[in-house]
Design an enzyme around this catalytic site. Structure first.
Site, short mmCIF file in Angstrom:
data_model
loop_
_atom_site.label_atom_id
_atom_site.label_comp_id
_atom_site.label_asym_id
_atom_site.label_seq_id
_atom_site.Cartn_x
_atom_site.Cartn_y
_atom_site.Cartn_z
CB SER A 110 -47.15 -102.50 39.23
OG SER A 110 -47.34 -101.10 39.13
CG ASP A 415 -50.34 -101.06 31.52
OD1 ASP A 415 -49.81 -99.97 31.82
OD2 ASP A 415 -50.30 -102.05 32.26
CG HIS A 418 -47.47 -100.57 34.67
ND1 HIS A 418 -48.76 -101.05 34.52
CD2 HIS A 418 -47.22 -100.51 35.99
CE1 HIS A 418 -49.28 -101.28 35.72
NE2 HIS A 418 -48.37 -100.96 36.64
#
Length: 453
Positions: A110, A415, A418
């Site tokens: 991610s 969040d 990240h």
């Protein structure tokens, strides 16, 4: 660049900032301009990397000072002097930059996923993801751009389309992104959130390359959408993966077990690199993993006992695992540098860059080093594993929403897992300085590459 050229260039930069600041009515603009030439550098990298000269990041002068290159604040004389030295002394350095590549092929999780997991249908991302730059969710786990995006900006390259994105006539002319959120180096298991492990991503690339060559041989009209055949050899292969192998393991294994598993993880990674090398890959750009223990998600789950935290408020065990992983990854890169005499293998010390940012967050204009911008629960972490950023749920009989903060530029963490766009931009600027890389490329610092900030 010769000592003469360096001296002239440094002189022009100081003149640029002095004239710019003298014409500005804001004293803060003046101080920040001079500060960038003298102070916007970090402590030396970790001892595992050779430490090149202490060099400021000239590419970011206009952006960091809040001055647009076209702004009337910049005097014509300063602009002319600055552009003169960029044109005559910067261009040769840009041509020798490791970023001077026709295409990029990216593999990861991610941290560099530009929409693969979302395109697969496994997960959806809603607002406020993507609002800062794209205006809406873009498939990225961020409020805006990722480190990958900023590096592509520096290369004057378009953002990479995810491999699984088949809508909107995606263009793969300049490369492709195989990174998918939650992916690991080790093969996925039945309980894995993402099936796109590193081995799968490598196989996707192999299929992609074969399909590209097949299509180009049949229909020349597709050439403008697909890489040239030599792009597969000349392109830059970027890697940012391994974080999830460590982070997920902490939920079921002891620290000793995790540390003992690192050689196996890296053996799988090496096998993937070997496959890519056989496919013609010759330029490898490998990021190590960041300080996992400083993510709000891990602090919330494993940091309830203060004795588990270090002086920065990060989970010590997670960072210990990350450091050992990076040490062995660096050793692997050194091995490959000797083994692949026909290739370029660059190791990038992301851990040191991010650790320095967290340790000195206020110096770089941040107010929150660990607390999430978008989440639920409020200080000190604003993170609740039961509800993710942007969601609305009923918790304890009450309807709650995990909302974004008012100003994400004050936060390093977006969040809980990240980084924010602004934090990603800082990390990218440090990567581009060249001093956190092995081999370093500070003498080839790409400060005149086109930056889209």
């Amino acid at each position: 660049m010769s000592l003469f050229h360096k001296t002239l260039f440094y002189f022009s930069l100081n003149l640029f900032c002095l004239l710019s600041s003298s014409s500005s009515s804001s004293s803060s603009s003046s101080s920040s301009s001079l500060f960038l030439l003298t102070e916007l550098t970090d402590p030396p990298p970790s001892p595992t990397l050779s430490s090149p000269p202490h060099i400021p990041i000239y590419a970011y002068i206009p952006y960091a000072t809040g001055i647009s290159p076209s702004s009337s604040v910049l005097p014509s004389m300063a602009s002319a002097v600055f552009l003169f030295f960029l044109l005559f002394f910067g261009l040769p350095m840009a041509r020798s930059s490791p970023f001077n590549r026709p295409a990029v092929f990216n593999f990861g999780d991610s941290n560099s996923d530009t929409g693969c997991l979302v395109s697969s249908g496994i997960e959806t991302i809603g607002p406020p993801y993507g609002h800062l730059f794209f205006g809406n969710p873009s498939g990225r786990y961020c409020d805006g751009r990722l480190i990958l995006d900023f590096l592509l900006d520096a290369m004057d390259m378009p953002y990479l389309n995810p491999y699984l994105d088949s809508i909107g006539a995606p263009n793969f002319r300049k490369g492709c992104n195989y990174a998918a959120a939650a992916s690991t180096i080790l093969p996925a298991t039945p309980t894995s959130f993402s099936p796109f492990s590193f081995g799968v991503q490598v196989n996707q690339f192999i299929h992609f390359k074969a399909r590209v060559l097949e299509l180009r041989s049949k229909d020349k009209k597709l050439d403008k959408y697909l890489p040239d055949e030599d792009y597969f050899e000349k392109g830059l292969y970027m890697f940012d993966i391994g974080q999830n192998d460590l982070a997920i393991a902490f939920y079921s294994k002891t620290l000793d077990q995790i540390l003992a598993s690192i050689p196996t993880i890296l053996a799988v990674f090496e096998t993937g690199l070997q496959k890519l090398h056989k496919q013609g890959a010759r330029n490898f750009w490998i990021h190590n993993t960041g300080p996992l223990g400083c993510l709000a998600q891990n602090v919330a789950r494993f940091g309830t006992d203060p004795s588990n935290l270090d002086e920065l408020g990060c989970v010590s065990s997670h960072n210990q695992a990350a450091k050992l992983f990076n040490l062995q990854l660096h050793a692997l890169c050194k091995k490959l540098q000797k083994q692949y005499t026909d290739a370029n293998v660059t190791y990038v010390d992301i851990y040191t860059i991010k650790s320095n940012l967290i340790a000195n967050y206020s110096r770089y204009g941040f107010e929150q080093p660990i607390m999430a911008c978008c989440g639920y629960g409020g200080p000190p972490l604003n993170y609740d594993s039961r509800i993710v950023c942007g969601q609305t749920k009923i918790l304890n009989g009450t309807v709650v929403t995990a909302k974004g903060c008012d100003d994400s530029s004050e936060y390093i963490n977006w969040d809980g897992i990240h980084y924010t766009e602004v934090a990603n931009q800082y990390v990218s600027s440090q990567i581009l300085s060249g001093k956190y890389c092995d081999p370093p490329f500070s003498d080839k610092m790409p400060f005149l590459l086109k930056l889209k900030f």
